[in-house]
Design an enzyme around this catalytic site. Structure first.
Site: not given
Length: 467
Positions: A14, A238-240
Site C-alpha cells: 500500500t 491508522s494510516k489516515r
RNA sequence: GCCCCCAUCGUCUAGUGGCCUAGGACACCACCCUUUCAAGGUGGCGGCACGGGUUCGAAUCCCGUUGGGGGUGCCA
C-alpha cells in the site's frame, strides 16, 4: 516426519510500511529463527488498485531495515498472492462440488431488504438450498455448518464462536474472483504454513478461515493474535490519522535497532533488568505465550528515549560516520569528527545533528543570526561588555586549547565575581548565536583563534550599538 | 444491533493465591553533579475500574457491572 515450522508475513502493498506491521513481522521473524523455521513473505496483491512493483520493493527494504533480510536462510519469498489465483478458484470449485459452498444470486439490497423484514441483520442463508449454479453475478458462499468453532490461540488461549452467529460468507465474487478470506487460506495451505501470527483485528475472521482449512481437508495452523497498536485516543493506529510509516521514522533520524527494540517491548517484556536489549537476546527469549493481551499505545516519547540511548551507546566512529551523512556535503568532515563526541550524548534523534554544529561551518564573514532572547539575556549584565573586552584581549595570545581557554575565562571572571555558568554566556552567544550548544571551550578550540576573535569582536560592536 | 477480545501508576509493563505497605521503564517534579544543554546520580509524584463471590488469605480464581478496543463488505 515433522516439518519445520513455517511462519508468514502477508502485507498488502500500500505504499508505506506500517509500524504495526513491522512489529508482527518481528514476532514472526523471532519465532521462525528461534525454532529453526521459515519466515515466508507473501505480498497480498489481489486488489489491483494497490499493486505496484516499487511498493513490493519498499516492503522488502523496510523489512531489511529492521533486520529481516531476504538473504537470511530463514527467509523465503516474496511470493505473490496473484500467482496462486488458479489454486484459489480450484479450491472454490472443490468446496462447491463437496457441497460446502453454494451459489447465491442475492444482491446486497435484496439481502438487506429481507433482513429488515425478518428483523435480523446480515445474510440469512436464503440461497442455501436453491440449487443455483455459477452464473455471471452469482457469488459463491460457504455453507457454515451448525455447531461451535473453537480457535486455539497461542497468545489468548481458546476462543469459541457459535457458528450460528457467522453468516454464510462469500468465497467468490459475482465476477468470479476470490475474496481475501479464501485466497488467504488457500495460500497458507499451499505454502504449508504452520503458524499464523498476526494482529488481533483478524481474530473475528479466524473461525471462518478455520472452517475453510477443515473443509479443504487440512488441519488448521497454530493461530496467534497479538494485540493491536493504538494512538493516544486508544484507536487502532491508522494510516489516515497517525504517523505510522516506518520510513518516516527512519528519515527523522530513528535508529533501526532502537525502533526494533521499542516495538518488541510493546506487549512483551524482554528478560533481565533492562528493557534495552540486543536483538539476539530478544530472539531467543521471545514467546508468543508471554505476549500481553491488551492494546498498546505507541509512545513516541519512549521511542525517542530508546533512540537516544542507542545513539549514546554507539561506538564513536560509527556515530561519526552516521551523523556525517546528515550534514551538507561541503561541511568539513574532519572538523565535524572533532566535535562529534560532544554531541553524541546530546542527540535524541540523528536528524538534529546539523543544527547543533552549524556554527563551526559558517564561512568567513558570515553574518550570524543571533537568537534575540539569548542575546538579550547574555548581554544584559553590566559586566558583559567589559568581560568580552577582557576575553578578546586574552584570547589573542593564550594557548589555543580547551583547557587553556577555560582557565583564561575563569581567571577573568573572578574579577567580576561571577561563576563560569554566567561568564561563558556572552562568549557562547557571540560565537554560536545561541545560549545552548556543545561544550564551549572545546567548540572554540575547534573553531580556531582567528574566527573566534572575529566573532567576539563583531559581537562586541553589536553590543555597543544596541547598548 | 450482533459477535469477539481486553482491563495493574499518565504511558509501556512485572506480577500466574501468601515473597505486594504492588517492582521497573518512559514522562513529570525536586535535589545533586555541572561549562550552557544534555547525560548521569538520588529522591518524589502516581496504579490493581467497580460490585459480588471462592479461600485462612486475592492484583492474581469465578460471576456480574462499567469502561475501552476489534470485527461485522462481492477491502485486504
Amino acid at each position: 516426519m515433522t516439518e519445520s515450522p513455517r511462519f508468514r508475513f502477508a502485507p498488502s502493498p500500500t505504499g508505506s510500511f506500517h509500524v504495526g506491521g513491522a512489529r508482527t513481522a518481528l514476532h514472526n521473524w523471532a519465532m521462525a529463527r528461534r525454532l529453526g523455521g521459515t519466515f515466508v513473505l507473501r505480498i497480498e496483491d489481489t486488489d489491483e488498485a494497490r499493486n505496484r512493483p516499487e511498493w513490493t520493493q519498499g516492503i522488502i527494504d523496510a523489512l531489511a531495515w529492521i533486520g529481516i533480510s531476504a538473504d537470511d536462510p530463514h527467509f523465503e519469498g516474496p511470493h505473490f498472492q496473484s500467482e496462486f489465483a488458479d489454486a484459489h478458484i480450484a479450491a472454490a470449485q472443490r468446496l462447491f462440488e463437496q457441497g460446502d459452498a453454494y451459489y447465491c444470486d442475492q444482491t446486497g439490497d435484496q439481502i438487506q431488504e429481507r433482513a429488515k423484514q425478518l428483523g435480523t441483520s446480515g445474510y440469512d442463508g436464503y440461497s442455501r438450498d436453491r440449487g443455483l449454479g455459477p452464473a455471471p453475478g452469482n457469488v459463491l458462499r460457504f455453507r457454515v455448518p451448525a455447531g461451535t468453532t473453537v480457535i486455539h490461540d497461542l497468545v489468548r488461549g481458546d476462543v469459541s464462536f457459535d457458528n450460528s452467529t457467522i453468516e454464510d460468507f462469500v468465497l467468490l465474487r459475482g465476477n468470479g474472483t476470490p475474496v481475501f478470506l479464501l485466497a488467504n487460506v488457500v495460500d497458507d495451505i499451499e505454502m504449508r504454513i504452520t503458524h499464523v501470527v498476526r494482529a488481533e483485528e483478524h481474530l473475528p475472521n479466524t473461525p471462518k478461515q478455520q472452517m475453510l482449512w477443515t473443509a479443504l481437508g487440512h488441519t488448521p495452523p497454530n493461530w496467534a493474535h497479538v494485540p493491536v497498536l493504538v494512538n493516544e485516543q486508544r484507536k487502532k493506529l491508522s494510516k489516515r490519522r497517525d504517523k505510522v510509516a516506518l520510513e518516516q521514522y527512519r528519515d527523522e533520524g530513528f535508529l533501526a535497532d532502537a525502533m526494533v527494540n521499542y516495538l518488541m517491548t510493546l506487549g512483551w517484556t524482554p528478560p533481565g533488568a533492562s528493557e534495552i536489549v540486543p536483538w539476539d537476546e530478544m530472539e531467543t527469549a521471545f514467546r508468543l505465550e508471554d505476549v500481553t493481551l491488551s492494546p498498546a499505545f505507541f509512545d513516541l516519547k519512549k521511542l525517542t528515549a530508546f533512540n537516544g540511548d542507542y545513539i549514546r551507546s554507539m561506538p564513536l566512529a560509527e556515530f561519526t560516520e552516521l551523523a556525517a551523512a546528515e550534514l551538507p556535503a561541503d561541511w568539513d568532515r574532519e572538523r565535524f569528527a572533532a566535535i562529534a563526541p560532544f554531541i553524541q550524548e546530546r542527540l535524541p534523534t540523528m536528524s538534529g545533528v546539523a543544527e547543533k554544529v552549524d556554527f563551526l561551518f559558517w564561512p568567513d564573514g558570515f553574518d550570524i543570526e543571533f537568537d534575540e532572547k539569548s542575546w538579550d539575556k547574555a548581554f544584559k549584565p553590566e559586566w558583559a561588555l567589559s568581560l568580552l573586552d577582557d576575553v578578546i584581549g586574552t584570547y589573542g595570545s593564550v594557548e589555543w586549547s580547551a583547557d587553556a581557554l577555560k582557565a583564561a575565562l575563569e581567571d577573568i571572571m573572578t574579577r567580576y565575581e561571577i561563576k563560569l555558568g554566567k561568564a561563558q554566556a556572552p562568549v557562547r552567544v557571540a560565537v554560536t548565536g545561541r545560549s545552548v550548544g556543545p561544550p564551549l571551550f572545546e567548540s572554540l578550540e575547534i573553531l580556531g583563534r582567528e574566527e573566534t576573535l572575529r566573532r567576539l569582536s563583531a559581537a562586541r560592536e553589536r553590543a555597543a550599538l544596541t547598548d
